[in-house]
Design a protein around this motif. Structure first.
Motif, mmCIF file in Angstrom:
data_model
loop_
_atom_site.group_PDB
_atom_site.id
_atom_site.type_symbol
_atom_site.label_atom_id
_atom_site.label_comp_id
_atom_site.label_asym_id
_atom_site.label_seq_id
_atom_site.Cartn_x
_atom_site.Cartn_y
_atom_site.Cartn_z
ATOM 1 N N LEU A 63 -2.015 11.689 -0.402
ATOM 2 C CA LEU A 63 -3.119 10.730 -0.423
ATOM 3 C C LEU A 63 -3.243 9.999 0.909
ATOM 4 O O LEU A 63 -2.274 9.883 1.658
ATOM 5 N N TYR A 64 -4.430 9.512 1.155
ATOM 6 C CA TYR A 64 -4.681 8.595 2.264
ATOM 7 C C TYR A 64 -5.034 7.255 1.635
ATOM 8 O O TYR A 64 -5.878 7.183 0.744
ATOM 9 N N GLY A 65 -4.384 6.191 2.090
ATOM 10 C CA GLY A 65 -4.634 4.869 1.533
ATOM 11 C C GLY A 65 -5.175 3.900 2.556
ATOM 12 O O GLY A 65 -4.870 3.994 3.746
ATOM 13 N N LYS A 66 -5.993 2.973 2.073
ATOM 14 C CA LYS A 66 -6.497 1.900 2.931
ATOM 15 C C LYS A 66 -6.772 0.680 2.072
ATOM 16 O O LYS A 66 -7.017 0.789 0.868
ATOM 17 N N GLN A 67 -6.711 -0.479 2.703
ATOM 18 C CA GLN A 67 -7.028 -1.719 2.013
ATOM 19 C C GLN A 67 -8.491 -2.038 2.261
ATOM 20 O O GLN A 67 -8.940 -2.073 3.407
ATOM 21 N N THR A 68 -9.246 -2.292 1.183
ATOM 22 C CA THR A 68 -10.677 -2.534 1.329
ATOM 23 C C THR A 68 -11.076 -3.983 1.061
ATOM 24 O O THR A 68 -12.167 -4.391 1.440
ATOM 25 N N GLU A 69 -10.233 -4.732 0.364
ATOM 26 C CA GLU A 69 -10.485 -6.151 0.116
ATOM 27 C C GLU A 69 -9.166 -6.896 0.211
ATOM 28 O O GLU A 69 -8.102 -6.330 -0.016
ATOM 29 N N SER A 70 -9.257 -8.191 0.526
ATOM 30 C CA SER A 70 -8.061 -9.013 0.652
ATOM 31 C C SER A 70 -8.291 -10.388 0.045
ATOM 32 O O SER A 70 -9.366 -10.973 0.212
ATOM 33 N N ARG A 102 -9.192 -12.932 2.661
ATOM 34 C CA ARG A 102 -10.530 -12.924 3.249
ATOM 35 C C ARG A 102 -11.609 -12.957 2.177
ATOM 36 O O ARG A 102 -12.638 -12.289 2.273
ATOM 37 N N GLY A 103 -11.347 -13.724 1.105
ATOM 38 C CA GLY A 103 -12.369 -13.982 0.096
ATOM 39 C C GLY A 103 -12.352 -13.100 -1.131
ATOM 40 O O GLY A 103 -13.138 -13.325 -2.056
ATOM 41 N N GLY A 104 -11.503 -12.101 -1.187
ATOM 42 C CA GLY A 104 -11.452 -11.229 -2.358
ATOM 43 C C GLY A 104 -10.676 -11.864 -3.499
ATOM 44 O O GLY A 104 -9.884 -12.773 -3.289
ATOM 45 N N THR A 105 -10.933 -11.367 -4.697
ATOM 46 C CA THR A 105 -10.167 -11.840 -5.852
ATOM 47 C C THR A 105 -8.829 -11.112 -5.946
ATOM 48 O O THR A 105 -7.913 -11.588 -6.613
ATOM 49 N N HIS A 106 -8.725 -9.944 -5.309
ATOM 50 C CA HIS A 106 -7.530 -9.111 -5.315
ATOM 51 C C HIS A 106 -7.348 -8.486 -3.937
ATOM 52 O O HIS A 106 -8.296 -8.430 -3.142
ATOM 53 N N ASP A 107 -6.158 -7.987 -3.697
ATOM 54 C CA ASP A 107 -5.945 -7.066 -2.584
ATOM 55 C C ASP A 107 -6.270 -5.696 -3.172
ATOM 56 O O ASP A 107 -5.550 -5.207 -4.057
ATOM 57 N N VAL A 108 -7.375 -5.111 -2.746
ATOM 58 C CA VAL A 108 -7.824 -3.835 -3.296
ATOM 59 C C VAL A 108 -7.388 -2.711 -2.364
ATOM 60 O O VAL A 108 -7.684 -2.741 -1.160
ATOM 61 N N LEU A 109 -6.676 -1.743 -2.924
ATOM 62 C CA LEU A 109 -6.165 -0.611 -2.177
ATOM 63 C C LEU A 109 -6.824 0.643 -2.725
ATOM 64 O O LEU A 109 -6.856 0.856 -3.931
ATOM 65 N N LEU A 129 0.842 -1.193 0.000
ATOM 66 C CA LEU A 129 0.000 0.000 0.000
ATOM 67 C C LEU A 129 0.880 1.248 0.000
ATOM 68 O O LEU A 129 0.658 2.178 -0.772
ATOM 69 N N GLY A 130 1.904 1.251 0.850
ATOM 70 C CA GLY A 130 2.789 2.405 0.938
ATOM 71 C C GLY A 130 3.520 2.694 -0.359
ATOM 72 O O GLY A 130 3.628 3.844 -0.780
#
Length: 161
Positions: A138-145, A148-155, A123-124
């Motif tokens: 910018l401010y960043g956060k991870q919303t999917e993983s 934990r069932g996501g198809t991607h790590d979504v940032l 993310l960084g």
């Protein structure tokens, strides 16, 4: 890749085992605690992301790049031909929010399904790259993983006013 990066170690090459990188991350978390380690990893990643953008001569270049061009440039330094930190499948813009779809991330590698690990360093790096390119904080956060069932790590990244 930059010329500097191609000359780090003449015999062993520029890459190290992901096993050792994960051990460093886990050791930092154990020594500092999860939250402090996350701050340190994001900060280290942001710095490296800015360096990558600078090395590609993208900082201060007012020419507009499409999202596809941004994705290609990020993959150039982070993907198969670069550091192999991760692969970026897609970048979307929804208003002032940028969504980055990453896979095979360093942080998720080797983790068990359901792990609470987040992609702090990845993310960084992406945040620093985008900040340098967009000339915005910018401010960043991870919303999917993927853990934990996501198809991607979504940032997701949004501008800080």
């Amino acid at each position: 890749m930059t010329q500097q990066m191609s000359r780090l170690r003449p015999e062993l090459g520029d890459f190290s085992s992901i096993i050792f990188l994960k051990a460093i991350l886990i050791g930092i978390e154990q020594a500092l605690g999860d939250k402090t380690a996350a701050i340190a990893m994001i900060s280290a990643g942001r710095n490296q992301g800015r360096i990558f953008a600078r090395d590609l001569n993208l900082v201060g270049n007012k020419a507009f790049l499409s999202l596809e061009q941004i994705q290609n440039n990020i993959n150039l330094v982070l993907g198969k031909e670069g550091t192999r930190l991760c692969l970026i499948d897609k970048i979307e813009q929804q208003g002032d929010i940028y969504k980055v779809y990453a896979k095979e991330t360093f942080c998720s590698a080797g983790e068990v399904e359901g792990s609470s690990r987040t992609c702090t360093y990845t993310l960084g790096v992406i945040q620093g790259f985008l900040e340098a390119l967009l000339e915005k904080r910018l401010y960043g956060k991870q919303t999917e993983s993927v853990l934990r069932g996501g198809t991607h790590d979504v940032l997701e990244f949004c501008s800080i006013a």
